[in-house]
Write a protein that holds these residues in place. Structure first.
Motif, short mmCIF file in Angstrom:
data_model
loop_
_atom_site.label_atom_id
_atom_site.label_comp_id
_atom_site.label_asym_id
_atom_site.label_seq_id
_atom_site.Cartn_x
_atom_site.Cartn_y
_atom_site.Cartn_z
N HIS A 221 -5.41 -8.76 -11.73
CA HIS A 221 -6.09 -7.54 -11.28
C HIS A 221 -6.15 -6.47 -12.36
O HIS A 221 -7.02 -5.59 -12.31
CB HIS A 221 -5.37 -6.96 -10.05
N LEU A 222 -5.26 -6.53 -13.34
CA LEU A 222 -5.25 -5.53 -14.40
C LEU A 222 -6.48 -5.61 -15.29
O LEU A 222 -6.72 -4.71 -16.12
CB LEU A 222 -3.98 -5.66 -15.25
N GLN A 223 -7.30 -6.63 -15.13
CA GLN A 223 -8.59 -6.65 -15.83
C GLN A 223 -9.50 -5.53 -15.34
O GLN A 223 -10.41 -5.12 -16.05
CB GLN A 223 -9.29 -7.99 -15.61
N MET A 238 -0.54 2.66 -19.75
CA MET A 238 -1.29 1.45 -20.05
C MET A 238 -1.44 1.27 -21.56
O MET A 238 -1.68 2.24 -22.29
CB MET A 238 -2.69 1.51 -19.43
N PRO A 239 -1.31 0.04 -22.04
CA PRO A 239 -1.59 -0.24 -23.45
C PRO A 239 -3.02 0.15 -23.80
O PRO A 239 -3.91 0.12 -22.95
CB PRO A 239 -1.38 -1.75 -23.56
N PHE A 248 -0.63 -7.57 -24.33
CA PHE A 248 -0.73 -6.49 -23.34
C PHE A 248 0.53 -6.43 -22.48
O PHE A 248 1.07 -5.35 -22.23
CB PHE A 248 -1.96 -6.72 -22.46
N PHE A 249 0.97 -7.59 -22.05
CA PHE A 249 2.15 -7.68 -21.19
C PHE A 249 3.38 -7.09 -21.87
O PHE A 249 4.11 -6.29 -21.27
CB PHE A 249 2.39 -9.15 -20.83
#
Length: 369
Positions: A221-223, A238-239, A248-249
């Motif tokens: 969902h982070l897309q 957020m990165p 990203f993680f």
């Protein structure tokens, strides 16, 4: 030594049975395979219709099948969620050709939304697909994600209920999701990976009212830009990238170390290969957590011993049981430190039961030594 052992167990055993890795393709966690698959995507051109060889219907069917396959490969990737720019270009080209063949079809509308990677400006296409096939699993899943992200609890519940009623997820996935939620420290932020861990968690939380204090964040969902903006408003950082992958993680964990983040044990191994400062927190892994060492031991005696035994007794897909092992080894080590020999023997019986059921007993015995 204790943390090294648990991490070894996590890598050598839990990764073998990650919920997000389908049994039909045990190679889906191979980074080399993903590179080869990506190359195939880039080399593939839309299959065009010709009077002599391929009809419009055949061309439509083949292109839909190809695009669905590549989107599925990406969803199962063990290293990234977001397509590369070249992949995205190929997806859009494939979609454009599908549209030229049948722009009113269910498949076109569904794929138009999916290729957008949670771009809500395309939501009309998803809702059109839902009118054509309202009980299609992918439609229900995508709409559930949409309503979850925009905080529409009523429509979210309606769609999760439909997914639950259709029995799309096995009783073992549901049982493990339930036990995961029940095992977590209060007000945890649980990071999940994809379809087969996220939605059972949401069903149990939103429909069965289990652990509403837990925030569930799916890497899938982070897309969504809307979702990242929503989490920022809630105080999360957020990165500075839109690419959801292992990099990203790593950055996400480091930026939000004060948010009680717990990583689901079902995340693919590459996501945690470089992460330092993790420890068991129930059935997940906490990042630089303030969870007290005795937490895992206490929750075992209070709840998890019986819950895990019940799942062992009723399991149909025994491979899922392997995901309990990192937690059980963690608790066993604590019991050994306090010299509670009766409890050690008891928990080792649980571990051996899982080993026999999941065909991992040999590895478990080696670790026990």
């Amino acid at each position: 030594m204790y943390k090294l052992l648990i991490f070894f167990v996590f890598l050598s055993l839990s990764s073998m049975a990650q919920i997000n890795t389908p049994i039909r393709n045990q190679n889906s966690n191979s980074i080399e395979l993903e590179k080869k698959q990506s190359k195939k995507v880039l080399e593939r051109e839309p299959v065009e219709a010709t009077n002599a060889v391929v009809s419009n219907y055949e061309a439509f069917t083949l292109n839909v099948r190809y695009l669905k396959s590549e989107l599925n490969n990406l969803a199962l990737s063990s290293t990234r969620k977001t397509p590369t720019p070249k992949q995205q270009k190929q997806f859009e080209a494939q979609l454009k050709y599908i549209k030229s063949l049948d722009h009113k079809s269910f498949d076109y509308h569904l794929l138009n939304y999916q290729v957008g990677n949670y771009d809500f400006s395309r939501i009309k296409s998803l809702k059109t697909a839902a009118k054509i096939k309202p009980l299609d699993f992918t439609v229900l899943k995508e709409l559930s994600a949409y309503y979850y992200i925009i905080d529409d609890q009523k429509d979210l519940s309606n769609h999760l209920i439909k997914i639950d009623q259709q029995g799309y997820f096995s009783s073992d996935l549901i049982a493990f999701a339930t036990n995961t939620l029940l095992s977590l420290p209060k007000k945890s932020v649980l990071v999940s990976h994809g379809e087969q861990d996220t939605y059972p968690l949401l069903i149990q939380q939103k429909i069965k009212n289990i652990r509403s204090d837990v925030e569930i964040i799916s890497l899938e969902h982070l897309q969504s830009e809307d979702y990242r903006k929503k989490l920022k408003k809630q105080g999360m950082k957020m990165p500075n990238t839109e690419i959801i992958d292992t990099h990203f993680f790593d950055q996400f964990l480091a930026l939000n170390k004060n948010h009680n983040i717990v990583v689901a044990s079902t995340l693919p191994k590459p996501y945690l290969m470089k992460v330092e400062g993790i420890a068991n927190a129930g059935l997940g892994f906490a990042y630089e957590s303030s969870v007290k060492e005795e937490y895992n031991l206490n929750i075992y005696h209070q709840l998890m011993k019986q819950a895990i035994q019940t799942h062992i007794d009723t399991a149909k897909d025994q491979k899922i049981l392997v995901n309990y092992l990192p937690y059980l080894f963690s608790v066993r080590n604590q019991m050994m430190e306090i010299e509670d020999q009766n409890s050690v023997r008891e928990i080792e019986l649980l571990i051996y039961q899982i080993g026999r059921a999941s065909n991992t007993l040999g590895k478990i015995k080696k670790i026990m030594k």
